[in-house]
Design an enzyme around this catalytic site. Structure first.
Site, PDB file in Angstrom:
ATOM      1  N   HIS A  93      50.103  39.078   4.739  1.00 53.72           N
ATOM      2  CA  HIS A  93      49.897  37.956   3.729  1.00 53.72           C
ATOM      3  C   HIS A  93      49.376  38.226   2.448  1.00 53.72           C
ATOM      4  O   HIS A  93      49.086  37.415   1.768  1.00 53.72           O
ATOM      5  CB  HIS A  93      49.385  36.690   4.477  1.00 53.72           C
ATOM      6  N   GLN A 119      47.271  39.062   9.301  1.00 51.58           N
ATOM      7  CA  GLN A 119      47.526  37.976   8.552  1.00 51.58           C
ATOM      8  C   GLN A 119      46.505  37.702   7.740  1.00 51.58           C
ATOM      9  O   GLN A 119      46.699  36.789   6.526  1.00 51.58           O
ATOM     10  CB  GLN A 119      47.754  36.956   9.515  1.00 51.58           C
ATOM     11  N   ASN A 120      45.347  38.447   7.478  1.00 49.96           N
ATOM     12  CA  ASN A 120      44.083  38.160   6.656  1.00 49.96           C
ATOM     13  C   ASN A 120      44.488  38.575   5.488  1.00 49.96           C
ATOM     14  O   ASN A 120      44.984  39.793   5.286  1.00 49.96           O
ATOM     15  CB  ASN A 120      42.951  38.561   7.640  1.00 49.96           C
ATOM     16  N   THR A 143      44.156  34.381  16.268  1.00 49.56           N
ATOM     17  CA  THR A 143      45.450  34.024  15.385  1.00 49.56           C
ATOM     18  C   THR A 143      46.014  32.716  16.529  1.00 49.56           C
ATOM     19  O   THR A 143      45.982  32.941  17.589  1.00 49.56           O
ATOM     20  CB  THR A 143      46.391  34.674  15.264  1.00 49.56           C
ATOM     21  N   SER A 144      46.037  31.466  15.794  1.00 52.14           N
ATOM     22  CA  SER A 144      46.853  30.612  16.564  1.00 52.14           C
ATOM     23  C   SER A 144      48.249  30.746  16.757  1.00 52.14           C
ATOM     24  O   SER A 144      48.971  30.005  17.496  1.00 52.14           O
ATOM     25  CB  SER A 144      46.582  29.133  15.955  1.00 52.14           C
TER      26      SER A 144
HETATM   27  N1  APR Z   1      36.768  34.690  17.765  1.00 51.89           N
HETATM   28  C1  APR Z   1      38.039  34.900  18.079  1.00 51.89           C
HETATM   29  N2  APR Z   1      38.990  33.940  17.520  1.00 51.89           N
HETATM   30  C2  APR Z   1      38.637  32.797  17.029  1.00 51.89           C
HETATM   31  C3  APR Z   1      37.207  32.526  16.463  1.00 51.89           C
HETATM   32  C4  APR Z   1      36.170  33.746  17.032  1.00 51.89           C
HETATM   33  N3  APR Z   1      34.925  33.581  16.641  1.00 51.89           N
HETATM   34  N4  APR Z   1      37.253  31.297  15.936  1.00 51.89           N
HETATM   35  C5  APR Z   1      38.168  30.914  15.744  1.00 51.89           C
HETATM   36  N5  APR Z   1      39.176  31.630  16.385  1.00 51.89           N
HETATM   37  C6  APR Z   1      40.669  31.510  16.560  1.00 51.89           C
HETATM   38  C7  APR Z   1      40.857  29.869  16.813  1.00 51.89           C
HETATM   39  O1  APR Z   1      40.862  29.457  18.175  1.00 51.89           O
HETATM   40  C8  APR Z   1      42.600  30.142  16.402  1.00 51.89           C
HETATM   41  O2  APR Z   1      43.249  30.337  17.472  1.00 51.89           O
HETATM   42  O3  APR Z   1      41.250  32.024  15.662  1.00 51.89           O
HETATM   43  C9  APR Z   1      42.486  31.231  15.376  1.00 51.89           C
HETATM   44  C10 APR Z   1      42.711  30.979  13.826  1.00 51.89           C
HETATM   45  O4  APR Z   1      43.973  30.312  13.783  1.00 51.89           O
HETATM   46  P1  APR Z   1      44.529  29.725  12.371  1.00 51.89           P
HETATM   47  O5  APR Z   1      42.947  29.097  11.604  1.00 51.89           O
HETATM   48  O6  APR Z   1      45.759  29.271  12.363  1.00 51.89           O
HETATM   49  O7  APR Z   1      44.319  31.172  11.574  1.00 51.89           O
HETATM   50  P2  APR Z   1      45.646  32.148  11.512  1.00 51.89           P
HETATM   51  O8  APR Z   1      46.471  32.132  12.750  1.00 51.89           O
HETATM   52  O9  APR Z   1      45.189  33.443  11.090  1.00 51.89           O
HETATM   53  O10 APR Z   1      46.721  31.358  10.495  1.00 51.89           O
HETATM   54  C11 APR Z   1      48.108  32.198  10.099  1.00 51.89           C
HETATM   55  O11 APR Z   1      48.353  30.666   8.250  1.00 51.89           O
HETATM   56  O12 APR Z   1      47.472  29.346   6.704  1.00 51.89           O
HETATM   57  C12 APR Z   1      48.248  30.668   6.905  1.00 51.89           C
HETATM   58  O13 APR Z   1      48.614  32.349   5.686  1.00 51.89           O
HETATM   59  C13 APR Z   1      47.398  31.840   6.490  1.00 51.89           C
HETATM   60  O14 APR Z   1      47.455  33.954   7.630  1.00 51.89           O
HETATM   61  C14 APR Z   1      47.315  32.521   7.696  1.00 51.89           C
HETATM   62  C15 APR Z   1      48.464  32.194   8.908  1.00 51.89           C
END
Ligand code: APR
Length: 226
Positions: free
Chosen positions: A104, A86-87, A171-172
């Site tokens: 994305h 998703q990055n 990813t959340s």
């Molecule tokens: N190692 C592993 N996981 C981590 C770390 C780490 N050091 N730090 C944070 N996390 C986890 C968090 O706990 C969370 O579950 O990474 C996840 C980040 O979640 P989001 O910030 O929601 O990012 P993501 O899931 O990639 O978002 C999905 O949303 O905003 C849109 O398009 C954007 O691609 C993105 C999509």
């Protein structure tokens, strides 16, 4: 070779120094999605949106892949590894992963804002108002904004349907259709999840509740010793 599909999110790049979106210091704490990450925002204030992604792109060129990205490259010694990310950073590619599918978009690409298929590589260059695509239209970031289609979800789904092993990292699982990919993984395929926070998933997974740089290594060690 067994097929391993790895779904990654912002958390895998966090230890490289790239902010996640929904953590306490995340990007969506500093900006409103509707101001910088939708097509309406781009129509309303294109300079703000272009500058938001120019800032993200400049940050990308200040950082390096981390051990988590590198461990996924090591996995390619034994498995047919497909990264579905998703990055919008290219840290998987910089680390050496050979099969990376961006759901994305990608910061190092831009496209005509009149023709979604007219994509150009821009590397670390900013995009400014007046920068034109080959068709003479304004260049826009090659990023999937909220509400826009996710063209790569079809090939990503096909990969997940054939996954012998599925790994979720950082990813959340808040954003669809990416978050729904886990449902396409065969029930018989083992799933692993690496995240320091609890992430709710709809099927049994082996969880490594820790940061990616240590958790991904543990998953890879386990798979390399099987
Ligand atoms: N190692 C592993 N996981 C981590 C770390 C780490 N050091 N730090 C944070 N996390 C986890 C968090 O706990 C969370 O579950 O990474 C996840 C980040 O979640 P989001 O910030 O929601 O990012 P993501 O899931 O990639 O978002 C999905 O949303 O905003 C849109 O398009 C954007 O691609 C993105 C999509």
């Amino acid at each position: 070779m067994k097929k391993v599909v790895v779904l990654t999110g912002a958390g895998i790049s966090a230890e490289s120094g790239i902010s996640t979106f929904r953590d306490s210091d995340g990007l969506w704490e500093q900006y409103r999605v509707e101001d910088v990450a939708t097509h309406d925002a781009y129509l309303r204030n294109p300079k703000l949106v272009l500058d938001f992604y120019n800032e993200r792109r400049r940050q990308l060129f200040q950082v390096q892949p981390n051990e988590a990205h590198r461990q996924l490259v090591r996995l390619e010694e034994r498995y047919d590894v497909h990264i579905v990310t998703q990055n919008i950073d290219n840290l998987h590619e910089q680390a050496g992963s050979s099969q990376v599918l961006h759901l994305h978009g990608l910061l190092t690409q831009a496209r005509s804002d009149r023709d979604d298929n007219l994509i150009v590589d821009i590397g670390d260059r900013d995009i400014h108002l007046g920068d034109k695509a080959p068709d003479g239209a304004q260049l826009r970031p090659h990023i999937v904004w909220f509400g826009e289609a996710v063209p790569n979800i079809e090939p990503a789904t096909e990969l997940c349907e054939k996954a012998d092993i599925f790994i979720v990292v950082g990813t959340s699982l808040n954003v669809y259709p990416a978050a729904g990919l886990i449902h396409y993984v065969p029930r018989s395929s083992p799933c692993y999840l690496v995240d320091p926070k609890a992430v709710s998933v709809s099927r049994p997974v082996t969880t490594f509740a820790e940061k990616a740089t240590t958790g991904v290594k543990k998953v890879v060690d386990e798979l390399m010793n099987q």
